[in-house]
Design a protein around this motif. Structure first.
Motif, PDB file in Angstrom:
ATOM      1  N   ASN A   1      -1.307 -12.925  -5.574  1.00  0.00           N
ATOM      2  CA  ASN A   1      -0.409 -11.878  -6.080  1.00  0.00           C
ATOM      3  C   ASN A   1      -0.915 -10.484  -5.717  1.00  0.00           C
ATOM      4  O   ASN A   1      -0.138  -9.619  -5.305  1.00  0.00           O
ATOM      5  N   LEU A   2      -2.209 -10.269  -5.870  1.00  0.00           N
ATOM      6  CA  LEU A   2      -2.786  -8.964  -5.558  1.00  0.00           C
ATOM      7  C   LEU A   2      -2.692  -8.660  -4.064  1.00  0.00           C
ATOM      8  O   LEU A   2      -2.402  -7.524  -3.665  1.00  0.00           O
ATOM      9  N   ILE A   3      -2.940  -9.673  -3.243  1.00  0.00           N
ATOM     10  CA  ILE A   3      -2.889  -9.471  -1.791  1.00  0.00           C
ATOM     11  C   ILE A   3      -1.469  -9.182  -1.322  1.00  0.00           C
ATOM     12  O   ILE A   3      -1.236  -8.297  -0.496  1.00  0.00           O
ATOM     13  N   GLU A   4      -0.495  -9.909  -1.869  1.00  0.00           N
ATOM     14  CA  GLU A   4       0.889  -9.778  -1.397  1.00  0.00           C
ATOM     15  C   GLU A   4       1.634  -8.605  -2.032  1.00  0.00           C
ATOM     16  O   GLU A   4       2.535  -8.033  -1.396  1.00  0.00           O
TER      17      GLU A   4
ATOM     18  N   LEU B   1     -10.934  -9.017  -0.633  1.00  0.00           N
ATOM     19  CA  LEU B   1     -10.182 -10.027  -1.391  1.00  0.00           C
ATOM     20  C   LEU B   1      -9.463 -11.008  -0.461  1.00  0.00           C
ATOM     21  O   LEU B   1      -9.403 -12.210  -0.759  1.00  0.00           O
ATOM     22  N   GLU B   2      -8.908 -10.515   0.637  1.00  0.00           N
ATOM     23  CA  GLU B   2      -8.220 -11.414   1.551  1.00  0.00           C
ATOM     24  C   GLU B   2      -9.182 -12.418   2.161  1.00  0.00           C
ATOM     25  O   GLU B   2      -8.868 -13.615   2.265  1.00  0.00           O
TER      26      GLU B   2
ATOM     27  N   GLU C   1       0.115  -5.824  -3.990  1.00  0.00           N
ATOM     28  CA  GLU C   1      -0.600  -4.566  -4.244  1.00  0.00           C
ATOM     29  C   GLU C   1      -1.309  -4.097  -2.981  1.00  0.00           C
ATOM     30  O   GLU C   1      -1.703  -4.910  -2.139  1.00  0.00           O
ATOM     31  N   SER C   2      -1.467  -2.799  -2.865  1.00  0.00           N
ATOM     32  CA  SER C   2      -2.105  -2.230  -1.675  1.00  0.00           C
ATOM     33  C   SER C   2      -3.607  -2.498  -1.671  1.00  0.00           C
ATOM     34  O   SER C   2      -4.211  -2.753  -2.721  1.00  0.00           O
ATOM     35  N   ALA C   3      -4.193  -2.413  -0.495  1.00  0.00           N
ATOM     36  CA  ALA C   3      -5.643  -2.568  -0.374  1.00  0.00           C
ATOM     37  C   ALA C   3      -6.355  -1.480  -1.168  1.00  0.00           C
ATOM     38  O   ALA C   3      -7.412  -1.725  -1.760  1.00  0.00           O
TER      39      ALA C   3
END
Length: 333
Positions: free
Chosen positions: A263-266, A282-283, A268-270
């Motif tokens: 969810n954070l990767i897709e 994180l990726e 939210e921004s880096a």
């Protein structure tokens, strides 16, 4: 028509001018205050209606779960959230750690989410000053060469535990000499009357991506990133849930961790992930876990000191660190 200019007339004219000017200034000030109040009313209503504070609180707790061993909020604790005129979102909530069976207040999480993410801050204000690293976990082998590694040992850890009264509970962290799955680690610790709170998780550091490390030629320690009870959000972050680190919930905890990483990767921004939440690579971590699975190399546990002392005799345990201690609050079974 002739008019004689007198001091009295001059004073009257000046008084009228000053009065009119003062009235105009007051009107401008009142109008400014009214529009500022209206602006802040719209901003505050919009902020709480959108639930941005709930999202930031949720993800800050997710990040804390992963990067700060044995740090958590207490269920029912009060969160504080506000937005400033410059649209900086300020959030705070108390944080605790488990010592034995009871949570102990250790500080306050202070978040400032600014419009420019690189200036956002996420820090913990501790009640007691931190003078050294509280948790050190050591990799069992070098990620690049596969050579066996050791941990820096501190014999005073066991000496302190041996000297304190047995009616005491404490927190202890340690590394292991080999990687295990979370299930294997829980099984490994099952013979001891202890609660397992957190496990350092290997996510490809120094193998899939470069990461800062410290140690020596035969010991390597990286910034902790760990596995614990999984969180989930429901109804637009209006309600959340968190599992405990129990054996029967391990699969669910893995799924929840991977879900929140995705969810954070897709979504939210880096910059949001790295500058606000403090989650680096994180990726790469997500890809590694999806490919290689979950491997842990230690744990944070709490329980009676007499039980913690038993870990000293286990040949698989190395690099122990003693955390906080408290009066007896354990349940006898």
């Amino acid at each position: 028509m002739n008019m004689d200019w007198t001091k009295d007339k001059e004073k009257k004219i000046l008084f009228k001018y000053r009065f009119a000017l003062t009235v105009k200034v007051i009107k401008v000030i009142l109008a400014t205050l009214f529009f500022f109040w209206l602006y802040m009313l719209v901003v505050s209503i919009s902020y709480h209606a959108l639930g941005l504070d709930k999202k930031h609180i949720f993800y800050s707790r997710v990040a804390m779960d992963w990067t700060q061993p044995n740090m958590q909020e207490e269920f029912g604790s009060i969160d504080s959230a506000e937005i400033t005129p410059f649209l900086t979102q300020k959030i705070s909530y108390p944080v605790y750690k488990m010592i034995g069976k009871e949570p102990e207040l250790v500080g306050t999480k202070q978040l400032a989410k600014r419009l420019v993410p690189m200036y956002s801050t996420n820090q913990t204000e501790y009640l007691k000053p931190k003078t050294e690293r509280e948790y050190n976990f050591y990799l069992p082998e070098h990620p690049k060469t596969g050579n066996k590694l050791e941990a820096n040992e501190d014999p005073s850890v066991w000496t302190k535990l041996d000297k304190v009264h047995e009616g005491t509970v404490a927190e202890l962290s340690f590394s292991t000499k080999k990687y295990m799955t979370p299930e294997e680690m829980l099984e490994f610790l099952k013979p001891y009357d202890l609660d397992v709170l957190w496990m350092p998780l290997y996510t490809g550091e120094l193998k899939e991506y470069e990461e800062s490390w410290w140690g020596s030629s035969n010991s390597v320690s990286v910034a902790p990133f760990g596995f614990t009870g999984g969180r989930d959000a429901h109804d637009g972050y209006n309600s959340t849930s968190k599992n405990l680190l129990y054996e029967n919930l391990t699969d669910e905890n893995k799924k929840r961790m991977l879900k929140q990483m995705k969810n954070l990767i897709e979504n939210e921004s880096a910059s949001y992930r790295e500058n606000f939440l403090g989650l680096s690579h994180l990726e790469e971590r997500y890809d590694y876990l999806m490919k290689e699975g979950f491997q842990v190399y230690g744990a944070v546990v709490t329980g009676p000191v007499k039980e913690l002392l038993k870990l000293k005799e286990n040949e698989q345990i190395q690099g122990a660190n003693l955390g906080d201690m408290s009066y007896w609050n354990w349940s006898e079974e």
